[in-house]
Scaffold this motif. Structure first.
Motif, PDB file in Angstrom:
ATOM      1  N   TYR A  55       0.852  -1.186   0.000  1.00 47.53           N
ATOM      2  CA  TYR A  55       0.000   0.000   0.000  1.00 47.53           C
ATOM      3  C   TYR A  55       0.886   1.234   0.000  1.00 47.53           C
ATOM      4  O   TYR A  55       1.962   1.236   0.577  1.00 47.53           O
ATOM      5  N   GLY A  56       0.446   2.296  -0.669  1.00 47.03           N
ATOM      6  CA  GLY A  56       1.188   3.550  -0.676  1.00 47.03           C
ATOM      7  C   GLY A  56       2.002   3.711  -1.945  1.00 47.03           C
ATOM      8  O   GLY A  56       1.840   2.962  -2.908  1.00 47.03           O
ATOM      9  N   ILE A  57       2.864   4.701  -1.938  1.00 48.76           N
ATOM     10  CA  ILE A  57       3.725   4.975  -3.092  1.00 48.76           C
ATOM     11  C   ILE A  57       4.982   4.128  -2.965  1.00 48.76           C
ATOM     12  O   ILE A  57       5.714   4.240  -1.980  1.00 48.76           O
ATOM     13  N   TRP A  58       5.215   3.297  -3.939  1.00 44.40           N
ATOM     14  CA  TRP A  58       6.402   2.429  -3.999  1.00 44.40           C
ATOM     15  C   TRP A  58       6.898   2.453  -5.429  1.00 44.40           C
ATOM     16  O   TRP A  58       6.113   2.302  -6.376  1.00 44.40           O
ATOM     17  N   GLY A  59       8.185   2.626  -5.619  1.00 41.11           N
ATOM     18  CA  GLY A  59       8.752   2.591  -6.965  1.00 41.11           C
ATOM     19  C   GLY A  59       8.147   3.626  -7.899  1.00 41.11           C
ATOM     20  O   GLY A  59       8.091   3.429  -9.102  1.00 41.11           O
ATOM     21  N   GLY A  60       7.675   4.713  -7.336  1.00 41.12           N
ATOM     22  CA  GLY A  60       7.105   5.786  -8.146  1.00 41.12           C
ATOM     23  C   GLY A  60       5.695   5.534  -8.627  1.00 41.12           C
ATOM     24  O   GLY A  60       5.212   6.232  -9.520  1.00 41.12           O
ATOM     25  N   THR A  61       5.008   4.557  -8.040  1.00 45.24           N
ATOM     26  CA  THR A  61       3.643   4.234  -8.457  1.00 45.24           C
ATOM     27  C   THR A  61       2.708   4.156  -7.257  1.00 45.24           C
ATOM     28  O   THR A  61       3.128   3.845  -6.147  1.00 45.24           O
ATOM     29  N   SER A  62       1.445   4.382  -7.519  1.00 45.04           N
ATOM     30  CA  SER A  62       0.421   4.272  -6.486  1.00 45.04           C
ATOM     31  C   SER A  62      -0.158   2.859  -6.493  1.00 45.04           C
ATOM     32  O   SER A  62       0.114   2.064  -7.396  1.00 45.04           O
ATOM     33  N   ARG A  86      -0.192   0.202  -9.709  1.00 51.57           N
ATOM     34  CA  ARG A  86       0.391  -1.146  -9.643  1.00 51.57           C
ATOM     35  C   ARG A  86      -0.639  -2.220  -9.934  1.00 51.57           C
ATOM     36  O   ARG A  86      -0.324  -3.220 -10.578  1.00 51.57           O
ATOM     37  N   ARG A  87      -1.868  -2.024  -9.494  1.00 48.44           N
ATOM     38  CA  ARG A  87      -2.914  -3.008  -9.805  1.00 48.44           C
ATOM     39  C   ARG A  87      -3.098  -3.137 -11.312  1.00 48.44           C
ATOM     40  O   ARG A  87      -3.301  -4.229 -11.830  1.00 48.44           O
ATOM     41  N   ARG A  88      -3.007  -2.013 -12.020  1.00 45.50           N
ATOM     42  CA  ARG A  88      -3.154  -2.051 -13.483  1.00 45.50           C
ATOM     43  C   ARG A  88      -1.943  -2.707 -14.155  1.00 45.50           C
ATOM     44  O   ARG A  88      -2.049  -3.196 -15.272  1.00 45.50           O
ATOM     45  N   MET A  89      -0.796  -2.725 -13.492  1.00 44.66           N
ATOM     46  CA  MET A  89       0.413  -3.336 -14.045  1.00 44.66           C
ATOM     47  C   MET A  89       0.378  -4.859 -13.959  1.00 44.66           C
ATOM     48  O   MET A  89       1.005  -5.538 -14.774  1.00 44.66           O
ATOM     49  N   LYS A  90      -0.331  -5.377 -12.975  1.00 47.62           N
ATOM     50  CA  LYS A  90      -0.376  -6.832 -12.774  1.00 47.62           C
ATOM     51  C   LYS A  90      -1.311  -7.448 -13.802  1.00 47.62           C
ATOM     52  O   LYS A  90      -2.381  -6.916 -14.091  1.00 47.62           O
ATOM     53  N   PRO A  91      -0.924  -8.595 -14.345  1.00 46.95           N
ATOM     54  CA  PRO A  91      -1.831  -9.282 -15.260  1.00 46.95           C
ATOM     55  C   PRO A  91      -3.069  -9.739 -14.492  1.00 46.95           C
ATOM     56  O   PRO A  91      -2.971 -10.168 -13.354  1.00 46.95           O
ATOM     57  N   SER A  92      -4.210  -9.600 -15.109  1.00 50.50           N
ATOM     58  CA  SER A  92      -5.447  -9.992 -14.434  1.00 50.50           C
ATOM     59  C   SER A  92      -5.591 -11.518 -14.453  1.00 50.50           C
ATOM     60  O   SER A  92      -5.058 -12.197 -15.320  1.00 50.50           O
TER      61      SER A  92
END
Length: 80
Positions: A59-66, A70-76
């Protein structure tokens, strides 16, 4: 979780986030992430930080992302 306390990763000692107020990385809903992300862009361990956040669903800002970025980066699960 296995009940043990998480140990900091060795690369975390080089993270720029450790040098500023911790609240910056956890903005309130609708709050600005601009300042935290600007620090992340200059951080030498940004890639490691992002990888950890994706692995652990942090949770929070990690690696420059919210969280939502990050949820959108993960394959569904549907794509599998």
């Amino acid at each position: 979780m296995d009940g043990t306390l998480a140990r900091p990763e060795p690369w975390m000692a080089d993270a720029l986030c450790a040098q500023v107020d911790g609240d910056l990385w956890f903005p309130e809903k609708g709050g600005s992430t601009r300042e935290a992300k600007a620090i992340c862009r200059r951080c030498p361990v940004r890639a490691q930080c992002l990888a950890l956040a994706l692995e652990r669903s942090e949770y929070g800002i990690w690696g420059g992302t919210s969280d939502s970025e990050r949820r959108r980066m993960k394959p569904s699960a549907e794509a599998a």
